[in-house]
Design an enzyme around this catalytic site. Structure first.
Site, PDB file in Angstrom:
ATOM      1  N   CYS A  14      51.679 -15.072  65.494  1.00 56.77           N
ATOM      2  CA  CYS A  14      53.003 -15.109  64.859  1.00 56.77           C
ATOM      3  C   CYS A  14      52.933 -14.929  63.342  1.00 56.77           C
ATOM      4  CB  CYS A  14      53.749 -16.389  65.220  1.00 56.77           C
ATOM      5  SG  CYS A  14      52.829 -17.873  64.837  1.00 56.77           S
ATOM      6  N   HIS A 119      54.237 -22.164  64.470  1.00 54.18           N
ATOM      7  CA  HIS A 119      54.945 -20.897  64.717  1.00 54.18           C
ATOM      8  C   HIS A 119      55.644 -20.454  63.432  1.00 54.18           C
ATOM      9  CE1 HIS A 119      56.905 -17.589  66.653  1.00 54.18           C
ATOM     10  NE2 HIS A 119      58.094 -18.028  66.267  1.00 54.18           N
ATOM     11  N   ASN A 134      62.594 -13.350  64.379  1.00 55.25           N
ATOM     12  CA  ASN A 134      61.630 -14.176  65.113  1.00 55.25           C
ATOM     13  C   ASN A 134      60.935 -13.334  66.195  1.00 55.25           C
ATOM     14  OD1 ASN A 134      60.293 -16.181  66.579  1.00 55.25           O
ATOM     15  ND2 ASN A 134      61.964 -17.646  66.352  1.00 55.25           N
TER      16      ASN A 134
END
Length: 204
Positions: A14, A119, A134
C-alpha cells in the site's frame, strides 16, 4: 475518471500504491522503496555504532528486524517521507500545532496521505475536485468539497494519522483534463473483493 491513475492493492504494497496514486504514475517500485529503507537502516546502524559496537544497545539493535520495512511489503513513514523528498515534497502532520496555526481550509490543500494500522492511502485534488485514491477501492472515489473536512475528521476519529503534502506535485494528465471539466460519479466504488463476497453469499 479514466484519466486518473489508480493503482489497486497488491499484497501489502500500500505504501507504493499510495505514493504512485499521489504522484499519478508508476514512479516507485518495491525495489526503490526497499533501497530507501536499507539506506535508513544503515544510517540508524551508524548512529547506534557511535555509542560503541561492543555495547549491549548496539548488539540488541542488530538483532532487531528493520523498523523501516518488513517481508510483507510494509514501509514506514520515514521511507515515504524520503521518497517524497526526491520530488521536493514534504509531509506535515494534519493535527499538529504547527499546521493548525496556519488555519488553512483543507479544500485549499493539494493532497493528504492517511495511515492506519500499516495501511497507507492518498486523498488528492485533481483539477477542482477531490478524490479518495485508496488502493483497496475498485476505483477513485469522488469527494465533494463540503464532505472533505467531514471525511478527514471521520478518519481521525477512527484513529488515522493524516499528513498534508506540501510542495508542487508533478504534472499529470488527470490534472489537465479535470482542470477544464468536472466529473460526476453515479456509483461509488466498492472495496476490492466486496462484489465477490456478495456474489458468493448470494449463491449460497
Amino acid at each position: 475518471m479514466d484519466a486518473i491513475f489508480h493503482e489497486k492493492q497488491e499484497g501489502s504494497l500500500c505504501a507504493q500504491h499510495c505514493l504512485n496514486n499521489l504522484l499519478q504514475g508508476e514512479y516507485f517500485t518495491p525495489v526503490d522503496l526497499s533501497s530507501i529503507a536499507h539506506q535508513l537502516d544503515e544510517e540508524e546502524r551508524m548512529r547506534m555504532a557511535e555509542g560503541g559496537v561492543m555495547s549491549d544497545e548496539y548488539r540488541t539493535f542488530l538483532q532487531q528486524p528493520s523498523g523501516n520495512m518488513d517481508d510483507s511489503g510494509f514501509f514506514s513513514i520515514q521511507v515515504i517521507s524520503n521518497a517524497l523528498r526526491v520530488w521536493g515534497l514534504e509531509l506535515m502532520l494534519f493535527n499538529s500545532r504547527e499546521y493548525q496555526r496556519l488555519m488553512i481550509d483543507p479544500i485549499n490543500e493539494k493532497a493528504f496521505i492517511c495511515n492506519y494500522k500499516e495501511h497507507w492511502f492518498t486523498v488528492r485534488k485533481l483539477g477542482q475536485q477531490w478524490f479518495n485514491l485508496n488502493s483497496l477501492l475498485t476505483g477513485p472515489e469522488l469527494i465533494s468539497d463540503t464532505y472533505l473536512a467531514l471525511f478527514l475528521a471521520q478518519l481521525q476519529q477512527e484513529g488515522y494519522s493524516i499528513f498534508v503534502i506540501r510542495g508542487n506535485l508533478p504534472d499529470c494528465e488527470a490534472e489537465q483534463i479535470l482542470g477544464i471539466m468536472r466529473v460526476q460519479q453515479q456509483q461509488r466504488p466498492k472495496l476490492i473483493g466486496e462484489d465477490e463476497a456478495q456474489g458468493s453469499s448470494g449463491q449460497r
